[in-house]
Design a protein around this motif. Structure first.
Motif, PDB file in Angstrom:
ATOM      1  N   GLY A 516       0.812  -1.212   0.000  1.00 11.14           N
ATOM      2  CA  GLY A 516       0.000   0.000   0.000  1.00 11.14           C
ATOM      3  C   GLY A 516       0.838   1.252   0.000  1.00 11.14           C
ATOM      4  N   ASN A 542      -4.409  -1.751  -3.760  1.00  9.38           N
ATOM      5  CA  ASN A 542      -3.527  -2.322  -2.747  1.00  9.38           C
ATOM      6  C   ASN A 542      -3.516  -1.543  -1.437  1.00  9.38           C
ATOM      7  OD1 ASN A 542      -2.488  -4.485  -4.379  1.00  9.38           O
ATOM      8  ND2 ASN A 542      -1.362  -2.943  -5.536  1.00  9.38           N
ATOM      9  N   VAL A 543      -4.546  -0.746  -1.206  1.00  7.79           N
ATOM     10  CA  VAL A 543      -4.616  -0.004   0.043  1.00  7.79           C
ATOM     11  C   VAL A 543      -5.879  -0.406   0.792  1.00  7.79           C
ATOM     12  CG1 VAL A 543      -3.321   1.948  -0.868  1.00  7.79           C
ATOM     13  CG2 VAL A 543      -5.803   1.938  -1.076  1.00  7.79           C
TER      14      VAL A 543
END
Length: 614
Positions: A516, A542-543
């Protein structure tokens, strides 16, 4: 405003495609003479240094060749003086011998000095050629199409830049020098031997055809293995690079044994090709030594007979024996040069193959629009990575300036492919894509790509500080602008928790940051770039949910007034898009706002609702 042609155009070549080679016998160089000829073209740029180096090499050999003849005269003078002393008719003229030996010492010193100068000159030429090749490879990487890297492993390309160029650099200086000195030595020694004794010269030259046959046979059989060695080395490097990069995945899926097995299989092939090439080339030296010894024995036998009947002096026999030894030495060196040339030619051919790879084709006369507003038109676009397997069938859509366009659909529907076509990483097979009214194939490539800032799902960070990685989006940005971009991307907080803050050094793979955090840094880079158009390909995938919400606010502000293409699987992140395109099998099956598509109850509604099912 310039207008592009709306008619379909034939696709331009996209470069070689194909899987990574796995095994099989590697053919010999397809054009050995052509490869060496092209290499001579590189060397020809330094012709003055090369000519001077060759002249100094010839002078060094010439001084060296004269030595045995002078030493033979000293031996004869000493022998005659001893004989005269025994007979009581005279003695040894040590004064003459001393002067002659001093001259001989000067000759050998001059030979060494000339050899030193030629070595200095040729080393300079070699390093300049290698420098030029590395520079051209670096420049080539920037212009080869994306399709080239789809068909060639990174390790193989890396091997051409490192191993093959190193092999060329190590071999070039030695090859040129030894080739010149060996030929000069053979010619010069032959002349000196003829001045001493024609019969003894004839005995020595009888060994020459046999030497030529041995060299020819060894070169013929070993060349294929030298090339195979270089190519297999490239594959081994590719496997090593992949295994290092994917070590975590290999361990998680318990594929360590399989990875080792694959490496050992290619490493065995490298061992086999390397052993064969080195064994065959290594046979040359003992075989050439054997031939030289046969000639040496013949000279001793015939020379003894000539000395007994007074046709030759002891000094002549001594000088001739030295010349015989020096005669076989350059022939052995030529055999070694042939081995070196084989390895060098195989490596050079691989370098030239990469330099000859197709390049991205820019227009003959690049165009720029009268105004850059961010309008993007897809006009009946058709495209496939393989010509017989289209990914995009017939795509038509217009993104108006400042509009946010979301592209959704199942995996393989062609979402990311559309983005690659907009930036002309690939050319369409049919139809046209126009940015601000100009066909992307008529744009200047650098100007076209400078219109877009990208944030991809696969983050790319280089070994450097966080500040340097963010500044990659705009190299002339100040520290204050870099930090402002980091705040806008909501990554300033985690940066201050790192040792050194903005000066924290990211390692080569970026593994000292979380996935992230890496994504946030790439978003900050796009914020700093401040381009007219944005491409966000799963930029927040991806966070965590809370960070995603913060980033989404920053993105909403960033996208205001810019044409934006957003690819997302989390459909909750694109509710505010002006238009949502729903792709399925390369075609638009639905189009509208979030509310309109949900109300229609079609494929989009099915995708959206599936993300919230229990």
């Amino acid at each position: 405003m310039a207008q592009g042609n709306s008619q379909a155009r034939p696709a331009r070549p996209r470069g070689p495609m194909g899987p990574r080679p796995v095994g099989g016998v590697v053919e010999k160089p397809r054009d050995l003479v052509g490869t060496l000829g092209r290499l001579l073209g590189y060397i020809g740029e330094h012709k003055l240094a090369v000519v001077a180096g060759i002249l100094f090499a010839i002078a060094s050999v010439a001084f060296n060749i004269v030595g045995p003849k002078v030493l033979g005269q000293v031996t004869t003078k000493l022998y005659e003086g001893l004989v005269a002393k025994v007979q009581g008719t005279g003695g040894v003229d040590f004064a003459w011998i001393g002067r002659t030996l001093a001259i001989l010492l000067g000759i050998y010193v001059a030979s060494s000095a000339c050899n030193l100068v030629q070595g200095w000159l040729m080393t300079g030429v070699t390093q300049k050629v290698v420098y030029r090749m590395r520079r051209e490879i670096s420049e080539k990487i920037a212009v080869v199409p994306m399709s080239y890297f789809s068909g060639h492993s990174k390790g193989d390309v890396l091997s051409r830049i490192t191993n093959d160029v190193d092999t060329l650099g190590q071999s070039l200086n030695q090859s040129i020098t030894q080739l010149v000195t060996s030929v000069t030595q053979i010619v010069g020694i032959t002349v000196m031997m003829l001045t001493i004794s024609l019969p003894l010269t004839g005995v020595t030259l009888l060994t020459l055809p046999l030497s030529v046959v041995i060299v020819g046979v060894m070169v013929h059989f070993s060349q294929r293995y030298f090339r195979e060695q270089q190519e297999v080395l490239g594959r081994v490097n590719g496997i090593v690079e992949e295994d290092f990069a994917g070590q975590g995945v290999i361990q998680v899926f318990d594929r360590a044994d399989a990875a080792v097995e694959e490496f050992e299989r290619e490493n065995d092939r490298l061992f086999t090709s390397g052993w064969r090439s080195q064994f065959l080339s290594g046979l040359m030296m003992p075989l050439m030594t054997l031939v030289g010894n046969l000639g040496y024995v013949g000279v001793v036998v015939v020379g003894a007979g000539l000395a007994l009947n007074g046709s030759a002096t002891p000094g002549d026999i001594q000088s001739f024996i030295q010349y015989v030894r020096n005669f076989t030495q350059p022939i052995q060196q030529l055999a070694n040069v042939s081995n070196t040339l084989q390895s060098m030619a195989a490596a050079t051919e691989r370098v030239f193959e990469f330099l000859a790879a197709p390049e991205e084709e820019g227009p003959a006369r690049p165009e720029l629009p009268a105004a850059r507003e961010g309008r993007v038109e897809f006009d009946h676009v058709r495209f496939g990575y393989a010509s017989d397997k289209p990914v995009i069938h017939d795509f038509t859509f217009t993104a108006e300036p400042g509009q946010t366009v979301a592209i959704v659909g199942p995996t393989g529907a062609g979402k990311t492919t559309l983005i690659k076509l907009v930036q002309r990483f690939y050319d369409v097979d049919a139809g046209a894509i126009r940015v601000d009214g100009v066909d992307v194939r008529d744009w200047d490539l650098a100007a076209l790509r400078s219109e877009f800032a990208m944030v991809l799902q696969d983050t790319w960070l280089f070994n450097g500080t966080i500040r340097e990685n963010i500044r990659y989006g705009r190299p002339d940005a100040t520290d204050e602008e870099v930090e402002a971009a980091a705040r806008a991307a909501r990554c300033e907080h985690f940066i201050h928790t790192l040792a050194g803050g903005y000066d924290f050094v990211i390692n080569e793979e970026g593994t000292n940051l979380s996935q992230g955090q890496r994504q946030l840094v790439t978003i900050a880079r796009a914020v700093l770039a401040d381009r007219p158009a944005l491409i966000l390909d799963e930029a927040t995938s991806n966070v965590d949910t809370r960070t995603e919400e913060l980033i989404q606010r920053a993105m909403d502000e960033l996208m205001r007034g810019r044409t934006s293409f957003v690819i997302a699987h989390r459909l909750s992140t694109i509710k505010s898009a002006d238009t949502i395109l729903v792709l399925r099998d390369g075609d638009i099956v639905e189009q509208g706002t979030h509310e309109e598509l949900l109300a229609a109850g079609g494929f989009y509604a099915e995708l959206y609702n599936s993300q919230f099912e229990d």
